[in-house]
Design a protein around this motif. Structure first.
Motif, short mmCIF file in Angstrom:
data_model
loop_
_atom_site.label_atom_id
_atom_site.label_comp_id
_atom_site.label_asym_id
_atom_site.label_seq_id
_atom_site.Cartn_x
_atom_site.Cartn_y
_atom_site.Cartn_z
N ILE A 22 43.28 -16.09 35.53
CA ILE A 22 42.62 -14.80 35.43
C ILE A 22 41.20 -15.01 34.89
CG2 ILE A 22 42.74 -12.52 34.35
CD1 ILE A 22 45.78 -13.01 34.06
N PRO A 23 40.19 -14.40 35.54
CA PRO A 23 38.81 -14.56 35.04
C PRO A 23 38.62 -13.90 33.67
CG PRO A 23 38.86 -13.24 37.07
CD PRO A 23 40.26 -13.59 36.74
N LYS B 254 46.86 -8.55 34.25
CA LYS B 254 45.49 -8.03 34.27
C LYS B 254 44.67 -8.67 35.39
CE LYS B 254 44.84 -6.66 29.52
NZ LYS B 254 43.69 -5.83 29.25
N LYS B 255 43.69 -7.92 35.91
CA LYS B 255 42.77 -8.44 36.93
C LYS B 255 41.73 -9.35 36.29
CE LYS B 255 43.65 -5.58 40.64
NZ LYS B 255 44.95 -6.04 41.04
N PHE B 256 41.36 -9.07 35.04
CA PHE B 256 40.48 -9.91 34.24
C PHE B 256 40.86 -9.71 32.78
CE2 PHE B 256 38.27 -5.87 34.48
CZ PHE B 256 37.90 -5.65 33.16
N VAL B 257 40.45 -10.64 31.95
CA VAL B 257 40.69 -10.52 30.51
C VAL B 257 39.36 -10.64 29.78
CG1 VAL B 257 43.09 -11.34 30.52
CG2 VAL B 257 41.22 -12.99 30.29
N TYR C 270 38.02 -19.18 33.18
CA TYR C 270 39.34 -18.69 33.53
C TYR C 270 40.33 -18.91 32.41
CZ TYR C 270 38.06 -17.95 38.39
OH TYR C 270 37.46 -17.48 39.52
N ALA C 271 41.28 -17.99 32.32
CA ALA C 271 42.43 -18.13 31.43
C ALA C 271 43.63 -18.44 32.32
CB ALA C 271 42.66 -16.85 30.65
N TYR C 272 44.20 -19.63 32.12
CA TYR C 272 45.39 -20.04 32.86
C TYR C 272 46.59 -19.74 31.96
CZ TYR C 272 42.25 -22.74 35.89
OH TYR C 272 41.27 -23.12 36.77
#
Length: 163
Positions: A133-134, A54-57, A42-44
């Motif tokens: 974000i995942p 974004k839903k994911f990165v 995850y990106a915090y």
């Protein structure tokens, strides 16, 4: 984490649980380990960050932005893991801040401007100003280390259960 590994090696502990990035030390010391809990990387980041919608990165998305990392002097395995993660796509992370431990990273969440890369098990409160974000295509988590020559039936059953 060194103390945990020492107590495992000396037989004080039968099993220890560590963040996945500690596998480097376990591998170096030839200590057996298995995944215990796995989830997305995850990106915090703060809600005000441009990527927060974004839903994911992807790692490519993240490579242009600053990262907050554990400092290499105290956490060389974490830093090695971050560099290897980005290198898997031919990228280099942009580490803009280093902190001594997870507690200082948690405390920094109030003034966070950059991104923290961690697993789902990192105890970072998702307050109103922070999102998680995942990172597409990557996982990490918690591992357990044990001594195959020092196993009770309970430990054998546990290791079978998580396999």
């Amino acid at each position: 984490m060194e103390i945990l590994r020492e107590k495992l090696a000396s037989g004080v502990y039968d099993i220890i649980f560590l963040p996945h990035f500690e596998h480097y030390s376990l591998d170096q010391e030839a200590i057996a380990w298995k995944w215990t809990a796995k989830d997305c990387v995850y990106a915090y980041m703060p809600k005000s960050h441009p990527l927060s919608v974004k839903k994911f990165v992807t790692l490519s998305d993240l490579s242009d932005y600053g990262l907050v990392a554990l400092d290499e002097a105290h956490n060389p395995n974490y830093v090695k893991d971050i560099y290897e993660l980005f290198a898997s796509e031919g990228l280099r992370p942009k580490i803009t801040a280093s902190m001594a431990n997870a507690y200082t990273i948690k405390a920094s969440r109030w003034n966070l401007k950059d991104i923290i890369i961690a697993d789902a098990f990192f105890d970072l409160p998702l307050t109103g100003s922070l999102v998680r974000i995942p990172v597409k295509g990557y996982s990490n988590g918690i591992i357990c280390a044990y001594r195959p020559d020092h196993m009770s039936q309970v430990l054998k059953d546990f290791l079978t259960m998580i396999s």
